[in-house]
Motif scaffolding. Structure first.
Motif, PDB file in Angstrom:
ATOM      1  N   THR A  23       0.822  -1.223   0.000  1.00  8.31           N
ATOM      2  CA  THR A  23       0.000   0.000   0.000  1.00  8.31           C
ATOM      3  C   THR A  23       0.855   1.272   0.000  1.00  8.31           C
ATOM      4  O   THR A  23       0.343   2.358  -0.216  1.00  8.31           O
ATOM      5  N   PHE A  24       2.164   1.116   0.254  1.00  6.00           N
ATOM      6  CA  PHE A  24       3.098   2.244   0.188  1.00  6.00           C
ATOM      7  C   PHE A  24       4.243   1.863  -0.739  1.00  6.00           C
ATOM      8  O   PHE A  24       4.737   0.736  -0.678  1.00  6.00           O
ATOM      9  N   GLN A 223       0.480   4.640  -4.898  1.00 12.89           N
ATOM     10  CA  GLN A 223       0.672   6.073  -4.613  1.00 12.89           C
ATOM     11  C   GLN A 223       1.166   6.795  -5.877  1.00 12.89           C
ATOM     12  O   GLN A 223       2.302   7.268  -5.935  1.00 12.89           O
ATOM     13  N   ASP A 225       0.720   9.633  -6.970  1.00 11.73           N
ATOM     14  CA  ASP A 225       1.064  11.048  -6.823  1.00 11.73           C
ATOM     15  C   ASP A 225       2.497  11.258  -6.327  1.00 11.73           C
ATOM     16  O   ASP A 225       2.995  12.398  -6.312  1.00 11.73           O
ATOM     17  N   LEU A 226       3.184  10.178  -5.975  1.00 11.41           N
ATOM     18  CA  LEU A 226       4.540  10.298  -5.432  1.00 11.41           C
ATOM     19  C   LEU A 226       5.632   9.902  -6.427  1.00 11.41           C
ATOM     20  O   LEU A 226       6.814  10.136  -6.166  1.00 11.41           O
ATOM     21  N   SER A 296      -3.425   4.162 -10.237  1.00 11.99           N
ATOM     22  CA  SER A 296      -3.658   3.243  -9.119  1.00 11.99           C
ATOM     23  C   SER A 296      -4.618   2.122  -9.478  1.00 11.99           C
ATOM     24  O   SER A 296      -4.635   1.072  -8.832  1.00 11.99           O
TER      25      SER A 296
END
Length: 360
Positions: A23-24, A223, A225-226, A296
Motif C-alpha cells: 500500500t506504500f 501512490q 502522486d509520489l 492506481s
C-alpha cells in the motif's frame, strides 16, 4: 569493472512489487517534491489542448494544396510542439493490435520466464527495470523490454522473447513496417527544413540507420502522486514512434511551464522529435521533455520505436542551416557517445542537449 557492465544494486521488478499488494511504495521510487505529478489537473480551456493529430494520407493527395498544407502542419508541430499524432499512416491496425497483445502476454508470464532475458547496462537489451547506473538514484515505476532492430548486425533474435510463440515473428514484421514509416517522415522533415529530400536519411547513415524498440509496462501503483512511470526527459535519438495504450492515458508533454496529458487517438502513432534531429536542424525542430504518470487502478503498456543515427557517425547541424545570423549551436558528436549520458545518469530532462549548446 566498467560501471556500465553491471547494475549497482539488486534489481527489483516493479510488477512484482505491484502484485504483492503493498500500500506504500518503497522510498527509492518516491520522487523529489518538484518532480511529482499533479494528478488533479486544472479544468481545460474551451479549446481543449492536445498535441496535433495529422492525417498522413493527405501527404499523397492528388491535390497539391492539400499536400503542401499537410507538410506545413507537420513542420509547425515539429517546431512548436516536438510532438504530433499520425493517423492513416499505412501500418496495419491488426498488426498494431497483435503486437500489443503479444507483449501483454509476455509481461503476464511467470517471473522466471521473463528473468531469462534479464538485461545489463552494457547494452540495455532484454528485460529491465531501471535506467541509469548511479547508486541510490530515484527509480521509475516501470519494467520494460528493450531490443535492437537495426542495423541488422546488432539484431539478435535469440535475445527476443521466445514466448509467446508469435513474439519474434511479430516484432520483425512490426519493425519492418515502422522503419518504412520513419523513412517517409524523414523525407518530409528534410524537405520542410529546406534540405534535399534524403538529407536526414543520409545523415543517419542511409542503409546503416539504427533502430531499437522498448516495450514499457507500467504496473498499478498505490501512490501514483509520489512517483512517475518514466521521469522527464527528451529522447536522445532521432525520432520516436510511440504506440500508446488506447485505454489508459499516461504520457505527458511539457508545454511551457505546464504538462499536457496526451489523449491517445485509437490506432495512431505518437511521433516525437529526438535530440539528434534538434541538433541536425540547428534547433529549428526541437525535442521536448515528456514523462509518464502511473495509475492506481489500471496497468498500462506502450511500445516505443526509436529511429536513430548510426552510432558511429558524427552528427552536427546541417551546413545549409548554419549562417552568420544562425551559427552552429552544437558540436559534432557520435550518437554512441551522446547516449552514454542517459545510460549512465538516467532521464534528466533536457539537461544533456542544452549543456552542449554553444554560447553565442
Amino acid at each position: 569493472m566498467n560501471s556500465l557492465q553491471s547494475w549497482p544494486e539488486p534489481i527489483i521488478r516493479v510488477q512484482s512489487l505491484s502484485d504483492s499488494g503493498l500500500t506504500f511504495i518503497p522510498d527509492q521510487y518516491v520522487k523529489p517534491l518538484a518532480d511529482r505529478p499533479s494528478l488533479t489537473e486544472p479544468p481545460p480551456p474551451p479549446a481543449e489542448i492536445n498535441i496535433p493529430v495529422i492525417d498522413l494520407s493527405q501527404l499523397f493527395s492528388p491535390d497539391r494544396s492539400i499536400r503542401s498544407a499537410t507538410a506545413r502542419v507537420i513542420s509547425r508541430a515539429c517546431s512548436e510542439w516536438g510532438f504530433f499524432q499520425v493517423v492513416n499512416h499505412g501500418v496495419s491496425h491488426e498488426l498494431m493490435k497483435r503486437i500489443r497483445e503479444v507483449w501483454r502476454e509476455f509481461f503476464e508470464l511467470p517471473s522466471e520466464e521473463k528473468q531469462a532475458y534479464a538485461n545489463s547496462p552494457a547494452t540495455y537489451e532484454g528485460y529491465g527495470s531501471r535506467l541509469g547506473v548511479e547508486k541510490g538514484m530515484k527509480l521509475d515505476w516501470s519494467d520494460y523490454f528493450f531490443l535492437h532492430y537495426l542495423p541488422e548486425s546488432l539484431r539478435d533474435q535469440n535475445k527476443w522473447p521466445s514466448l509467446p510463440l508469435s513474439c519474434r515473428e511479430l516484432v520483425a514484421e512490426y519493425g519492418n513496417e515502422l522503419v518504412k514509416l520513419c523513412g517517409k517522415l524523414m523525407k518530409v522533415f528534410s524537405v520542410n527544413l529546406g534540405l534535399e529530400e534524403d538529407y536526414l536519411g543520409k545523415a543517419f547513415g542511409g542503409e546503416e540507420v539504427a533502430a531499437c524498440m522498448r516495450v514499457n509496462f507500467y504496473p498499478k501503483c498505490p501512490q501514483p502522486d509520489l512517483t512517475l512511470g518514466l521521469s522527464s526527459h527528451s529522447d536522445p535519438g532521432g525520432m520516436t514512434l510511440l504506440h500508446s495504450d488506447d485505454h489508459v492515458a499516461g504520457l505527458q508533454v511539457r508545454r511551457g511551464d505546464d504538462w499536457v496529458t496526451v489523449k491517445p487517438v485509437p490506432n495512431a502513432f505518437i511521433v516525437n522529435i529526438g535530440d539528434q534531429i534538434q541538433i541536425l536542424s540547428n534547433a529549428t525542430y526541437k525535442s521536448v521533455e515528456h514523462r509518464v504518470i502511473v495509475n492506481s487502478a489500471k496497468e498500462r503498456l506502450s511500445l516505443a520505436f526509436f529511429y536513430n543515427p548510426n552510432g558511429n557517425i558524427l552528427i552536427e547541424p546541417a551546413s545549409e542551416l548554419v549562417t552568420e545570423d544562425s551559427p552552429a549551436l552544437y558540436p559534432a558528436m557520435t550518437f554512441n557517445k551522446y547516449r552514454l549520458f542517459i545510460r549512465t545518469k538516467g532521464p534528466r530532462g533536457k539537461s544533456q542537449v542544452e549543456a552542449l549548446k554553444s554560447p553565442h
